[in-house]
Design a protein around this motif. Structure first.
Motif, PDB file in Angstrom:
ATOM      1  N   ARG A  14       0.794  -1.232   0.000  1.00  0.00           N
ATOM      2  CA  ARG A  14       0.000   0.000   0.000  1.00  0.00           C
ATOM      3  C   ARG A  14       0.829   1.285   0.000  1.00  0.00           C
ATOM      4  O   ARG A  14       0.347   2.316  -0.424  1.00  0.00           O
ATOM      5  CB  ARG A  14      -0.929   0.021   1.208  1.00  0.00           C
ATOM      6  N   LEU A  15       2.069   1.237   0.493  1.00  0.00           N
ATOM      7  CA  LEU A  15       2.837   2.471   0.643  1.00  0.00           C
ATOM      8  C   LEU A  15       4.317   2.229   0.382  1.00  0.00           C
ATOM      9  O   LEU A  15       4.880   1.220   0.813  1.00  0.00           O
ATOM     10  CB  LEU A  15       2.665   3.015   2.072  1.00  0.00           C
ATOM     11  N   ASP A  63       6.187   9.885  -1.180  1.00  0.00           N
ATOM     12  CA  ASP A  63       5.687   8.523  -1.110  1.00  0.00           C
ATOM     13  C   ASP A  63       4.798   8.215  -2.306  1.00  0.00           C
ATOM     14  O   ASP A  63       4.359   9.107  -3.033  1.00  0.00           O
ATOM     15  CB  ASP A  63       4.915   8.279   0.195  1.00  0.00           C
ATOM     16  N   THR A  82       1.317   5.931  -2.837  1.00  0.00           N
ATOM     17  CA  THR A  82       0.277   5.151  -2.169  1.00  0.00           C
ATOM     18  C   THR A  82      -0.486   4.334  -3.203  1.00  0.00           C
ATOM     19  O   THR A  82      -0.716   4.787  -4.321  1.00  0.00           O
ATOM     20  CB  THR A  82      -0.710   6.061  -1.411  1.00  0.00           C
ATOM     21  N   THR A  89      -4.009   2.534  -3.600  1.00  0.00           N
ATOM     22  CA  THR A  89      -5.354   2.343  -3.076  1.00  0.00           C
ATOM     23  C   THR A  89      -6.142   1.527  -4.081  1.00  0.00           C
ATOM     24  O   THR A  89      -6.622   2.056  -5.077  1.00  0.00           O
ATOM     25  CB  THR A  89      -6.039   3.708  -2.852  1.00  0.00           C
TER      26      THR A  89
END
Length: 193
Positions: free
Chosen positions: A13-14, A49, A51, A53
């Motif tokens: 996710r990150l 970063d 991300t 989703t």
């Protein structure tokens, strides 16, 4: 640097990003430097970063680069730090189809699980960097006659000469002032009577 995002493509996710991009002329290939007249004494710092989703990936980056240049008005050396924040959608090249060049700038393109950011971030820095840098907002610049820095005080040159092309306007202004004074004097005489 090619950023390996295969872990995000696999479902993470990150991903944190923290690295530096050299801004020397050997990397960009431009003999005049990245931006004409501007030196970058240290690499550009990149933090941020990506991300993920549910398959939609968004990259947020903060760039900062120390710079050295000359003031655009007085030519004094200026040092500072330029900062830039940007966001891009991360997408595989195969999913972008035939987008035109301007729309492609909105994306960080993934090829074989990697994103090549360095050249794009250098170009972004060059595009967003101010065209003119001043040593201070109220910089007085240089005297157009003698070249003295007016920030250090007056230069002692005689008062500015008027542009000879404005002579007809000066005559018209003088005529209008004379007519106005004459009218004021006439009005004053009329009031006294």
């Amino acid at each position: 640097m090619k950023l390996d995002i295969r872990s995000l493509l696999a479902g993470d996710r990150l991903m944190k990003i923290d690295y530096e991009i050299p801004l020397d002329t050997t990397v960009s290939g431009d003999p005049a430097g990245l931006i004409d007249g501007v030196g970058f004494p240290s690499p550009m710092k990149v933090t941020g970063d990506i991300t993920n989703t549910a398959g939609y990936m968004r990259m947020r980056l903060s760039l900062s680069a120390e710079y050295e240049t000359a003031c655009a008005r007085c030519l004094r050396p200026v040092r500072g730090e330029f900062k830039l924040d940007l966001e891009k959608t991360v997408a595989p090249k195969s999913e972008l189809g035939d987008l035109d060049e301007y729309r492609l700038d909105d994306y960080a393109i993934v090829e074989d699980g990697f994103i090549d950011l360095d050249e794009n971030l250098r170009e972004q820095l060059a595009a967003e960097f101010p065209m003119r840098v001043l040593c201070s907002e109220d910089c007085k610049g240089l005297c157009p006659r003698c070249g003295k820095n007016l920030n250090d005080g007056p230069c002692g040159c005689p008062e500015k000469e008027r542009d000879p092309r404005l002579a007809p306007l000066e005559k018209l202004l003088a005529k209008m002032k004379a007519e106005e004074e004459e009218k004021a004097a006439t009005d004053e005489e009329t009031e006294k009577q």
